[in-house]
Design a protein around this motif. Structure first.
Motif, PDB file in Angstrom:
ATOM      1  N   TYR A   1      -6.250   5.983 -19.806  1.00  0.00           N
ATOM      2  CA  TYR A   1      -6.811   4.978 -20.712  1.00  0.00           C
ATOM      3  C   TYR A   1      -7.172   3.709 -19.957  1.00  0.00           C
ATOM      4  O   TYR A   1      -6.407   3.215 -19.135  1.00  0.00           O
ATOM      5  CB  TYR A   1      -5.814   4.663 -21.827  1.00  0.00           C
ATOM      6  N   ILE A   2      -8.342   3.159 -20.255  1.00  0.00           N
ATOM      7  CA  ILE A   2      -8.811   1.910 -19.650  1.00  0.00           C
ATOM      8  C   ILE A   2      -8.876   0.871 -20.762  1.00  0.00           C
ATOM      9  O   ILE A   2      -9.835   0.826 -21.532  1.00  0.00           O
ATOM     10  CB  ILE A   2     -10.191   2.096 -18.982  1.00  0.00           C
ATOM     11  N   ALA A   3      -7.847   0.047 -20.853  1.00  0.00           N
ATOM     12  CA  ALA A   3      -7.712  -0.910 -21.959  1.00  0.00           C
ATOM     13  C   ALA A   3      -8.855  -1.914 -22.009  1.00  0.00           C
ATOM     14  O   ALA A   3      -9.327  -2.267 -23.099  1.00  0.00           O
ATOM     15  CB  ALA A   3      -6.375  -1.634 -21.861  1.00  0.00           C
ATOM     16  N   ALA A   4      -9.302  -2.384 -20.865  1.00  0.00           N
ATOM     17  CA  ALA A   4     -10.345  -3.422 -20.822  1.00  0.00           C
ATOM     18  C   ALA A   4     -11.634  -2.988 -21.519  1.00  0.00           C
ATOM     19  O   ALA A   4     -12.354  -3.818 -22.066  1.00  0.00           O
ATOM     20  CB  ALA A   4     -10.633  -3.810 -19.378  1.00  0.00           C
ATOM     21  N   SER A   5     -11.900  -1.694 -21.522  1.00  0.00           N
ATOM     22  CA  SER A   5     -13.146  -1.210 -22.131  1.00  0.00           C
ATOM     23  C   SER A   5     -12.905  -0.213 -23.266  1.00  0.00           C
ATOM     24  O   SER A   5     -13.851   0.393 -23.768  1.00  0.00           O
ATOM     25  CB  SER A   5     -14.022  -0.552 -21.063  1.00  0.00           C
ATOM     26  N   SER A   6     -11.665  -0.051 -23.675  1.00  0.00           N
ATOM     27  CA  SER A   6     -11.308   0.941 -24.714  1.00  0.00           C
ATOM     28  C   SER A   6     -11.975   2.277 -24.427  1.00  0.00           C
ATOM     29  O   SER A   6     -12.606   2.885 -25.287  1.00  0.00           O
ATOM     30  CB  SER A   6     -11.699   0.446 -26.108  1.00  0.00           C
ATOM     31  N   SER A   7     -11.826   2.707 -23.175  1.00  0.00           N
ATOM     32  CA  SER A   7     -12.424   3.969 -22.762  1.00  0.00           C
ATOM     33  C   SER A   7     -11.402   4.801 -21.997  1.00  0.00           C
ATOM     34  O   SER A   7     -10.262   4.380 -21.808  1.00  0.00           O
ATOM     35  CB  SER A   7     -13.674   3.718 -21.911  1.00  0.00           C
ATOM     36  N   CYS A   8     -11.835   5.947 -21.555  1.00  0.00           N
ATOM     37  CA  CYS A   8     -10.958   6.890 -20.878  1.00  0.00           C
ATOM     38  C   CYS A   8     -11.620   7.369 -19.590  1.00  0.00           C
ATOM     39  O   CYS A   8     -12.844   7.487 -19.529  1.00  0.00           O
ATOM     40  CB  CYS A   8     -10.689   8.073 -21.809  1.00  0.00           C
ATOM     41  N   LYS A   9     -10.810   7.661 -18.605  1.00  0.00           N
ATOM     42  CA  LYS A   9     -11.328   8.168 -17.332  1.00  0.00           C
ATOM     43  C   LYS A   9     -11.852   9.597 -17.455  1.00  0.00           C
ATOM     44  O   LYS A   9     -12.679  10.017 -16.660  1.00  0.00           O
ATOM     45  CB  LYS A   9     -10.232   8.128 -16.266  1.00  0.00           C
ATOM     46  N   VAL A  10     -11.378  10.346 -18.454  1.00  0.00           N
ATOM     47  CA  VAL A  10     -11.736  11.765 -18.538  1.00  0.00           C
ATOM     48  C   VAL A  10     -12.408  12.187 -19.843  1.00  0.00           C
ATOM     49  O   VAL A  10     -12.982  13.267 -19.921  1.00  0.00           O
ATOM     50  CB  VAL A  10     -10.507  12.665 -18.269  1.00  0.00           C
ATOM     51  N   VAL A  11     -12.349  11.342 -20.873  1.00  0.00           N
ATOM     52  CA  VAL A  11     -12.976  11.662 -22.164  1.00  0.00           C
ATOM     53  C   VAL A  11     -14.166  10.738 -22.382  1.00  0.00           C
ATOM     54  O   VAL A  11     -14.066   9.525 -22.182  1.00  0.00           O
ATOM     55  CB  VAL A  11     -11.967  11.535 -23.321  1.00  0.00           C
ATOM     56  N   ASP A  12     -15.273  11.285 -22.801  1.00  0.00           N
ATOM     57  CA  ASP A  12     -16.506  10.534 -22.997  1.00  0.00           C
ATOM     58  C   ASP A  12     -16.456   9.689 -24.262  1.00  0.00           C
ATOM     59  O   ASP A  12     -15.924  10.117 -25.282  1.00  0.00           O
ATOM     60  CB  ASP A  12     -17.680  11.517 -23.071  1.00  0.00           C
ATOM     61  N   GLY A  13     -16.999   8.490 -24.167  1.00  0.00           N
ATOM     62  CA  GLY A  13     -17.131   7.610 -25.317  1.00  0.00           C
ATOM     63  C   GLY A  13     -15.926   6.709 -25.511  1.00  0.00           C
ATOM     64  O   GLY A  13     -14.916   6.837 -24.815  1.00  0.00           O
ATOM     65  N   PRO A  14     -16.028   5.793 -26.464  1.00  0.00           N
ATOM     66  CA  PRO A  14     -14.917   4.874 -26.726  1.00  0.00           C
ATOM     67  C   PRO A  14     -13.728   5.618 -27.341  1.00  0.00           C
ATOM     68  O   PRO A  14     -13.919   6.580 -28.092  1.00  0.00           O
ATOM     69  CB  PRO A  14     -15.509   3.870 -27.711  1.00  0.00           C
ATOM     70  N   VAL A  15     -12.536   5.176 -26.999  1.00  0.00           N
ATOM     71  CA  VAL A  15     -11.323   5.765 -27.567  1.00  0.00           C
ATOM     72  C   VAL A  15     -10.396   4.648 -28.034  1.00  0.00           C
ATOM     73  O   VAL A  15     -10.418   3.548 -27.503  1.00  0.00           O
ATOM     74  CB  VAL A  15     -10.580   6.685 -26.564  1.00  0.00           C
ATOM     75  N   SER A  16      -9.593   4.936 -29.006  1.00  0.00           N
ATOM     76  CA  SER A  16      -8.646   3.967 -29.545  1.00  0.00           C
ATOM     77  C   SER A  16      -7.336   4.035 -28.764  1.00  0.00           C
ATOM     78  O   SER A  16      -6.891   5.117 -28.377  1.00  0.00           O
ATOM     79  CB  SER A  16      -8.369   4.302 -31.015  1.00  0.00           C
ATOM     80  N   ALA A  17      -6.703   2.885 -28.580  1.00  0.00           N
ATOM     81  CA  ALA A  17      -5.385   2.861 -27.939  1.00  0.00           C
ATOM     82  C   ALA A  17      -4.381   3.654 -28.768  1.00  0.00           C
ATOM     83  O   ALA A  17      -3.403   4.172 -28.245  1.00  0.00           O
ATOM     84  CB  ALA A  17      -4.904   1.425 -27.769  1.00  0.00           C
ATOM     85  N   ASN A  18      -4.648   3.780 -30.065  1.00  0.00           N
ATOM     86  CA  ASN A  18      -3.773   4.546 -30.954  1.00  0.00           C
ATOM     87  C   ASN A  18      -4.185   6.008 -31.062  1.00  0.00           C
ATOM     88  O   ASN A  18      -3.538   6.775 -31.766  1.00  0.00           O
ATOM     89  CB  ASN A  18      -3.755   3.921 -32.352  1.00  0.00           C
ATOM     90  N   GLY A  19      -5.258   6.394 -30.390  1.00  0.00           N
ATOM     91  CA  GLY A  19      -5.726   7.775 -30.429  1.00  0.00           C
ATOM     92  C   GLY A  19      -4.892   8.685 -29.535  1.00  0.00           C
ATOM     93  O   GLY A  19      -3.921   8.253 -28.908  1.00  0.00           O
ATOM     94  N   TRP A  20      -5.281   9.935 -29.478  1.00  0.00           N
ATOM     95  CA  TRP A  20      -4.585  10.925 -28.655  1.00  0.00           C
ATOM     96  C   TRP A  20      -5.548  12.074 -28.355  1.00  0.00           C
ATOM     97  O   TRP A  20      -6.445  12.373 -29.134  1.00  0.00           O
ATOM     98  CB  TRP A  20      -3.371  11.491 -29.393  1.00  0.00           C
ATOM     99  N   CYS A  21      -5.349  12.734 -27.216  1.00  0.00           N
ATOM    100  CA  CYS A  21      -6.078  13.969 -26.933  1.00  0.00           C
ATOM    101  C   CYS A  21      -5.191  14.901 -26.114  1.00  0.00           C
ATOM    102  O   CYS A  21      -4.124  14.508 -25.629  1.00  0.00           O
ATOM    103  CB  CYS A  21      -7.407  13.702 -26.218  1.00  0.00           C
TER     104      CYS A  21
END
Length: 78
Positions: free
Chosen positions: A51-71
């Motif tokens: 998880y990349i907090a500064a951009s609400s993104s992920c190194k391995v999942v495409d698109g914006p992700v929530s800090a409260n999300g999961w995969c």
């Protein structure tokens, strides 16, 4: 000679664009990663090393992700 230089510059720009698109496509689609917008068994994106907090993104999942999300690619921060 100027036409050749302009053509070469255009080719470099196209190659650069293709390379950046390839890098972007290296990420997995949310659906393939089984992404959901809520935590799972105490795990959440905010607690994942990808998880990349500064951009609400992920190194391995495409698109914006929530800090409260999961995969399914969750990896505990070490």
């Amino acid at each position: 000679m100027l036409r050749v230089a302009a053509g070469a510059a255009g080719a470099v720009a196209i190659v650069g664009l293709a390379a950046s698109e390839a890098l972007a496509s290296d990420k997995m689609a949310k659906s393939a990663a089984q992404y959901q917008a809520s935590p799972h068994s105490g795990q959440s994106c905010g607690k994942c090393q990808n998880y990349i907090a500064a951009s609400s993104s992920c190194k391995v999942v495409d698109g914006p992700v929530s800090a409260n999300g999961w995969c399914s690619l969750f990896v505990t921060k070490g």
